[in-house]
Design an enzyme around this catalytic site. Structure first.
Site, PDB file in Angstrom:
ATOM      1  N   SER A   1      -2.376  32.982  23.024  1.00 17.54           N
ATOM      2  CA  SER A   1      -3.563  32.052  23.316  1.00 17.54           C
ATOM      3  C   SER A   1      -3.426  31.103  24.512  1.00 17.54           C
ATOM      4  O   SER A   1      -4.521  30.471  24.645  1.00 17.54           O
ATOM      5  CB  SER A   1      -3.749  31.187  21.767  1.00 17.54           C
ATOM      6  OG  SER A   1      -4.237  32.245  20.877  1.00 17.54           O
TER       7      SER A   1
ATOM      8  N   LYS B   1      -6.597  20.976  23.584  1.00 15.33           N
ATOM      9  CA  LYS B   1      -7.286  21.971  22.713  1.00 15.33           C
ATOM     10  C   LYS B   1      -7.500  21.406  21.383  1.00 15.33           C
ATOM     11  O   LYS B   1      -6.781  20.369  20.925  1.00 15.33           O
ATOM     12  CB  LYS B   1      -6.391  23.120  22.270  1.00 15.33           C
ATOM     13  CG  LYS B   1      -6.532  24.267  21.390  1.00 15.33           C
ATOM     14  CD  LYS B   1      -5.793  25.423  21.563  1.00 15.33           C
ATOM     15  CE  LYS B   1      -6.335  26.629  20.650  1.00 15.33           C
ATOM     16  NZ  LYS B   1      -5.137  27.683  20.816  1.00 15.33           N
TER      17      LYS B   1
ATOM     18  N   SER C   1      -7.021  32.133  22.096  1.00 19.65           N
ATOM     19  CA  SER C   1      -8.083  31.084  21.761  1.00 19.65           C
ATOM     20  C   SER C   1      -8.054  29.975  22.399  1.00 19.65           C
ATOM     21  O   SER C   1      -9.085  29.193  21.999  1.00 19.65           O
ATOM     22  CB  SER C   1      -7.546  30.697  20.230  1.00 19.65           C
ATOM     23  OG  SER C   1      -6.215  30.180  20.173  1.00 19.65           O
TER      24      SER C   1
END
Lengths: 496, 478
Positions: free
Chosen positions: A180, A81, A156
Site C-alpha cells: 500500500s 494517510k 491503498s
C-alpha cells in the site's frame, strides 16, 4: 502552482534556514495547492488549514531561535494517510463507519513527526481500512492519479502518493500491509518505503492486518525520504511488536554513499517474479534497470524464491483473518457510525456494520471469519502461517547465500483506469502479487521510479533488503536515481 | 433405584490486584466513577495496541507454583471473538491452547477427609466492562472501568463430587490467592467468582453425562446452594426418564433455584487465533525461580505446622490459617509467650469476636500480637486472673495500650499473697458461722459462696488457686 511546492524537502529546509520564505508561507503555498487540485484529485479527506498555519507559526518561532540546530523537518509540510490517528482531527480510514470520529490521541509516528516541527496539512484519502490497490474503495470517492486523472493512483495509500506527486505536500506518511505504500509510489512516480516490520511503531496506525501493517514515508527523492523515515523509526514502548534496533542517521548514510557507486553490490533477481502477467513495458523497464545497476558496478545474480507462487494465497488468508478480528470493534456502540434504528442488540450490530462497511471490507471480513472458524482454522490460517515461514525462509536463503538486495518490479502493471478492475476482486488482488511476499516476510522494501510505459505512465522498481537494512535500500535507490534521474511530470509540467 | 453421582468442575475467575490493567496504564480500583479508568487501549480505540503488564505474569506464575502446576515456557495470548457492548474490541485477549499454568492440584478438606482435586489449567485474560441497566427507561449504559483488569481463570478437573467439596475448593482457592497477595478475594465486588459445570452419572460408570453450566456464583454459599439445587433438579429430570439439556443456567438467590439462560446446542465459535499485537512470552527457569523465592508459606503448610508442631486440633488450625494475617498474628504472639492452646483460644474467641463486632479485618486489629502474647503470659504467671484478663483485653482493644500498662494503671494485678488472702478468708469465715456449719453438714456447694464473698472483697483480684487452697485448709482444719 506556487514554485515553493516544487522544491525538494531539503531545498525547503535550506530556504527556511536562509529565511527565503517562512514556514507559514510554505504551509500556505501547499494549502493553496491542495485547494486548487483536490477537487480533481480527491487526494484529501480532511484539510487541516488552521492547525497547519498554527503549527507553521510555531515552527517559524523555533526556526528563528534554533536555526541550524532545529530539527531537519521543522516547518516542512506533511500529509497523513487517514489511517493514522490524529488527536482532535477526524480520522476515517476512508470508511463511513468512522465518519465523524475524532480521536482523543495521536499515534506515535505522527507524534514523532510533529515533535520535529512538521506541519500536518491534512488527512489523505485511501482504500477503506487499507483494503484495495487502487484507492477506489473509499467512502469519500476515488482518488485520481495526477499523471492522468482518468486513472487510479494505486492503493491503498493513493491519497498520500497523489499528494506528494502533485505538489500538495513534499512528504507524506502512508501505511503498507501488502504493498500500500510501494504500489502507489510506483504508480505516481515517487519514492516510498515499507520499513521492516517492527521498525516503525504501529501505535495509532489503525490496524488492518496487524502482522503485516507498517507505517512508512513517501517523498519525491531519496534524501527527503531518508529524513522523514529517520524521524519516525525506532522502538516505541506502546507497540510490543516494535523493535529496539538502533536507528542510523539514514540521511548521512545516503549522502556518504551517493558518489561511491555500487561496486561489489550483488543485486538478486528472482525469476519467479517475472511472471506471465507482467505488462511488457514493465518488464522491459525492469530489465533496463538491471543495466543501470551494472553500470554502477553492481553484479546481477539470479536468485530463487521458490515459494513465491503461494505467497498471494497465503496473504489473502492471513490478512483477512486479522482484518476480521481488527474490525470487530466497529460495532456502533462507542464511536463512529451507528444505525438509526435497531430493535435488538444483534440488529444494532448487523445494521451498523451492514450500512457502513464497503463491499471490499465486507468481503474480507467474511473471508477472514471463515478461515478462523472452528474446523477450518488448521486447514487455512495455521497452514498459511506455515507457508509464510517458507516464504520468509526463501528471502533469508537468498540474502545469506547469494545477494545483498533483491530487485523486482513493484507492480505487474502501471496505473489502470478507474473502474477497470473493480468488477473483479481477483484481478485486483493480482496487482499485489509482487509486493505481498515481502510483507509476509516482514522485510523492508523501497519503491523507486525506473521509467515510463508507452502511455507515459510511471513504472516502479522494488528493492528488497534483509531486515533492518533500510540504509542499504536507500543508498542503492539513491545511486540508481542519481544515475537515471526521473522526471516527475505532474510537478514539472504543472503551471507556474 | 438408580444411584447418581455428581461430576462437578469449577472455573474460578480471580481479579489480579495489580495497580494497572493487563494491557494498559489505567488503574484498576473498584468503585470509581464510571469510565474514569480508561485510555485508548481500554476503550478499544482504533490504532490502540496492548502492551503486557509483566507483573500479571508474575502473579500467575505465583499461583501456578502454589497450586502444584507446571509453568508453560512459551506462552501465547489469543483473541476470543464475540460481540457484546461491554467488550470494546469485539474480542477478549485471553489464552487458548498455551495457558500459563497446567496440570496442578489442590488438596481439599471436607469433614476431616482430604481429597485431591486436579487443576486442568490456569490462564490469563482481560476482564470485560459492565453493562448498566435500569438507570434510565430506554437507555443502557456501559462502564469500561473494569475492562482490561487482569484475570486468571482457574479451571478444575471434573473431580469435585459434592456441593460441600465445591465450597471447600472455592474457599481454599480464595485462601491461596489471598496468601499470595495476588487477589483481594472480595466475592461481593466480584474479584473472585466462579462458574460451575455439573453433570450426573450412574454410580460406577465412567461416561460423563450432559453438563450444565451455572454462571457467576459470587459467594461460597451460592456455590454450594446452586450445586445442591442443580443436583436435585438433574436427578429429578433423569428419574423421570428425561434428558438433561446442555445449557447455561443462572442461580437465582431469591427463588433459591437455577434458571435457564441460554441453550448451548449451537456452540459459539470464538474464532480464537494468536494475538498478532503481542509477542509470545517466554518464561525461563530464572523467571520461575525468581517468583518461587517470593512465595510465602502456603496455607496448607501453615496448617500442618500448627497441627503437628503445635498439637492444635483441626478446628483451631482451620480458623488460624484461614487468613494469612491471622496465622502471622498467632506466630508473632507465640514469640512473646509460647502457650499455643491459650493463644489460639484467645485469638479465635475474644479477638475474632471483637473484630467481628467492630467490623474490622485482622490487618486492622488494634491489639498487637505482642500485646496479646503478653496478656496470656500475665495470666499464666498468675499476675492477673483469666476473668480480669478479659477486662484488660477490652481496654487493650479500645486503646491499643499494652496489658502491663493497663494492669499497672488500674491496679488489676492479682492478689496471690497467701497472708493477705488468708486474712480476708478469716474475715469472711468469722462473719458467716452459720454457713460454715452448713458446709460441715455436707453442703459442699457452700464453698462457692465463700469464694464469691472473697472475690467480692478483692474486686475479683484474688488468685482463685490460692483462695481455693487456703479456704479448704481453713474449713477442714478448723
Amino acid at each position: 502552482m506556487n514554485s515553493l511546492c516544487k522544491l525538494s524537502a531539503q531545498e525547503m529546509r535550506q530556504g527556511l534556514l536562509d529565511t527565503e520564505f517562512s514556514a507559514v508561507e510554505l504551509a500556505s503555498a501547499h494549502l493553496d495547492s491542495i485547494k486548487e487540485s483536490n477537487e480533481t484529485l480527491n487526494s484529501f479527506i480532511t484539510i487541516t488549514e488552521d492547525k497547519a498555519l498554527a503549527a507553521a507559526k510555531a515552527a517559524d518561532t523555533r526556526l528563528s531561535s534554533e536555526k541550524e540546530n532545529s530539527p531537519l523537518l521543522c516547518g516542512l509540510p506533511l500529509a497523513l494517510k487517514d489511517m493514522l490517528v490524529t488527536k482532535d482531527v477526524e480520522t476515517t480510514c476512508g470508511s463511513k463507519i468512522l465518519k465523524g470520529f475524532v480521536p482523543p490521541y495521536t499515534g506515535t509516528a505522527v507524534a514523532r513527526a510533529e515533535k520535529q516541527g512538521m506541519v500536518v496539512v491534512g488527512k489523505t484519502n485511501m482504500d477503506e481500512f487499507g483494503m484495495g490497490s487502487s484507492s477506489e474503495n473509499s467512502a469519500f470517492g476515488p482518488v485520481r492519479n495526477p499523471w492522468d486523472t482518468e486513472r487510479i493512483p494505486g492503493g491503498s495509500s493513493g491519497g498520500s502518493a497523489a499528494a506528494v506527486a502533485s505538489g500538495q505536500a513534499p512528504l507524506a506518511l502512508g501505511t503498507d500491509t501488502g504493498g500500500s505504500i510501494r504500489q502507489p509510489a510506483a504508480m505516481t512516480g515517487i519514492v516510498g518505503l515499507k520499513p521492516t516490520y517492527g521498525r516503525v511503531s504501529r501505535y495509532g496506525a489503525v490496524a488492518y492486518a496487524s502482522s503485516c501493517d507498517q507505517v512508512g514515508p513517501f517523498a519525491r527523492n531519496i534524501p527527503d525520504l531518508a529524513m522523514l523515515f529517520a524521524a519516525i523509526a525506532g522502538k516505541d514502548p506502546q507497540d510490543a511488536t516494535s523493535v529496539a534496533e538502533d536507528v542510523p542517521d539514514y540521511l548521512a548514510e545516503v549522502a556518504e554513499k551517493a558518489t561511491s557507486g555500487l561496486a561489489g553490490l550483488k543485486v538478486g533477481v528472482p525469476q519467479e517474479y517475472l511472471v506471465d502477467g507482467l505488462q511488457p513495458d514493465v518488464k522491459s523497464a525492469f530489465e533496463s534497470s538491471l543495466g543501470v545497476f551494472e553500470k554502477l558496478g553492481a553484479e546481477i545474480v539470479d536468485v530463487s524464491l521458490p515459494h513465491t507462487e503461494h505467497a498471494l494465497a497465503t496473504y489473502y488468508i492471513i490478512v483477512p483473518a486479522e482484518a476480521s478480528s481488527n474490525l470487530a470493534r466497529y460495532d456502533g456502540v462507542r464511536y463512529g457510525h451507528r444505525t438509526a434504528k435497531a430493535d435488538t442488540l444483534q440488529e444494532l450490530y448487523a445494521k451498523t456494520r451492514g450500512e457502513a462497511f464497503g463491499k471490499e471490507v465486507k468481503r474480507r471480513i467474511m473471508m477472514g471469519s471463515y478461515v478462523l472458524s472452528a474446523g477450518y482454522y488448521d486447514a487455512y490460517y495455521l497452514k498459511a502461517q506455515q507457508v509464510r515461514t517458507l516464504v520468509a525462509n526463501d528471502f533469508l536463503a537468498a540474502f545469506t547465500n547469494h545477494c545483498d538486495v533483491i530487485a523486482t518490479p513493484v507492480s505487474p502493471c502501471t496505473a489502470f483506469k478507474l473502474g477497470e478492475k473493480t468488477s473483479s476482486p481477483l484481478e485486483m488482488y493480482l496487482a499485489d502479487a509482487l509486493t505481498v511476499p515481502v510483507s509476509l516476510a516482514g522485510l523492508p522494501a523501497l519503491s523507486i521510479p525506473c521509467g515510463l510505459d508507452t502511455q507515459n505512465l510511471p513504472i516502479g522498481l522494488q528493492l528488497i533488503a534483509p531486515a533492518f537494512e533500510e540504509s542499504k535500500l536507500l543508498s542503492t535507490g539513491n545511486a540508481f536515481l542519481t544515475e537515471q534521474p526521473f522526471e516527475l511530470k505532474p510537478l514539472t509540467s504543472g503551471g507556474q | 433405584m438408580i444411584q447418581y453421582e455428581a461430576v462437578i468442575g469449577l472455573e474460578v475467575h480471580a481479579q489480579l490486584s495489580t495497580g494497572s490493567k493487563i494491557f494498559a496504564n489505567s488503574g484498576t480500583e473498584a468503585g470509581r466513577e464510571p469510565n474514569t479508568l480508561c485510555d485508548p487501549v481500554t476503550l478499544g480505540l482504533p490504532g490502540a495496541l496492548p502492551v503486557l503488564n509483566k507483573r500479571v505474569v508474575d502473579f500467575a506464575i505465583k499461583l501456578g507454583l502454589a497450586t502444584n502446576c507446571s509453568i508453560t515456557r512459551e506462552n501465547e495470548f489469543a483473541r476470543k471473538h464475540y460481540f457484546y457492548p461491554d467488550l470494546p474490541k469485539g474480542y477478549q485477549i485471553s489464552q487458548y491452547d498455551k495457558p500459563i499454568c497446567q496440570h496442578g492440584h489442590l488438596l481439599v478438606r471436607v469433614g476431616g477427609e482430604e481429597r485431591r482435586v486436579g487443576i486442568t489449567r490456569i490462564h490469563l485474560e482481560e476482564d470485560a466492562g459492565k453493562n448498566v441497566h435500569g438507570e434510565h427507561e430506554t437507555t443502557s449504559f456501559i462502564d469500561l472501568n473494569r475492562a482490561g483488569v487482569p484475570l486468571v481463570e482457574i479451571v478444575s478437573e471434573p473431580e469435585i463430587r459434592s456441593p460441600e467439596e465445591a465450597g471447600a475448593y472455592m474457599r481454599q482457592m480464595r485462601q491461596i490467592v489471598r496468601y499470595l497477595d495476588i487477589c483481594d478475594g472480595n466475592m461481593e465486588e466480584g474479584s473472585l467468582r466462579c462458574d460451575a459445570n455439573i453433570s450426573l452419572r450412574k454410580v460406577g460408570t465412567e461416561k460423563l453425562g450432559t453438563k450444565v453450566e451455572i454462571k457467576n456464583l459470587n459467594s461460597f454459599r451460592f456455590v454450594e446452594r446452586a450445586i445442591r439445587y442443580e443436583i436435585t433438579r438433574q436427578t429429578t429430570v433423569l428419574e423421570q426418564g428425561d434428558e438433561i439439556v446442555q445449557e447455561t443456567r443462572l442461580w437465582d438467590e431469591q427463588k433459591a433455584s437455577t434458571r435457564s439462560m441460554r441453550s448451548k446446542e449451537y456452540a459459539e465459535d470464538y474464532r480464537y487465533f494468536p494475538d498478532p499485537d503481542l509477542l509470545p512470552i517466554v518464561v525461563d527457569n530464572d523467571w520461575i525461580e525468581r517468583i518461587r523465592a517470593t512465595l510465602p508459606e502456603l496455607p496448607e503448610q501453615v496448617y500442618l505446622r500448627f497441627k503437628k508442631g503445635h498439637q492444635l486440633d483441626d478446628y483451631y488450625c482451620e480458623l488460624l490459617t484461614e487468613e494469612k494475617h491471622t496465622a502471622r498474628y498467632y506466630d508473632k504472639a507465640l514469640e512473646v509467650h509460647h502457650n499455643q492452646t491459650a493463644l489460639a483460644n484467645w485469638i479465635t474467641t475474644e479477638l475474632f469476636g471483637r473484630l467481628n463486632k467492630e467490623n474490622l479485618g485482622m490487618e486492622e486489629c488494634p491489639v498487637s500480637p505482642e500485646n496479646l502474647g503478653t496478656l496470656v503470659k500475665l495470666i499464666d504467671e498468675d499476675v492477673i486472673s483469666g476473668k480480669i484478663a478479659k477486662t484488660v483485653f477490652d481496654e487493650m482493644f479500645s486503646t491499643g495500650a499494652s496489658p502491663n500498662s493497663i494492669v499497672e494503671a488500674t491496679g488489676l494485678q492479682q492478689i496471690s499473697n497467701r497472708d493477705e488472702i488468708g486474712g480476708i478468708i478469716d474475715e469472711v469465715l468469722t462473719q458467716h458461722p452459720e454457713q460454715i456449719a452448713e458446709f460441715r453438714d455436707g453442703k459442699t456447694k457452700m464453698l462457692g459462696f465463700f469464694v464469691g464473698q472473697i472475690m467480692k472483697r478483692t474486686a475479683g483480684k484474688a488468685n482463685p488457686k490460692v483462695v481455693n487452697e487456703l479456704l479448704m485448709a481453713k474449713l477442714k482444719g478448723d
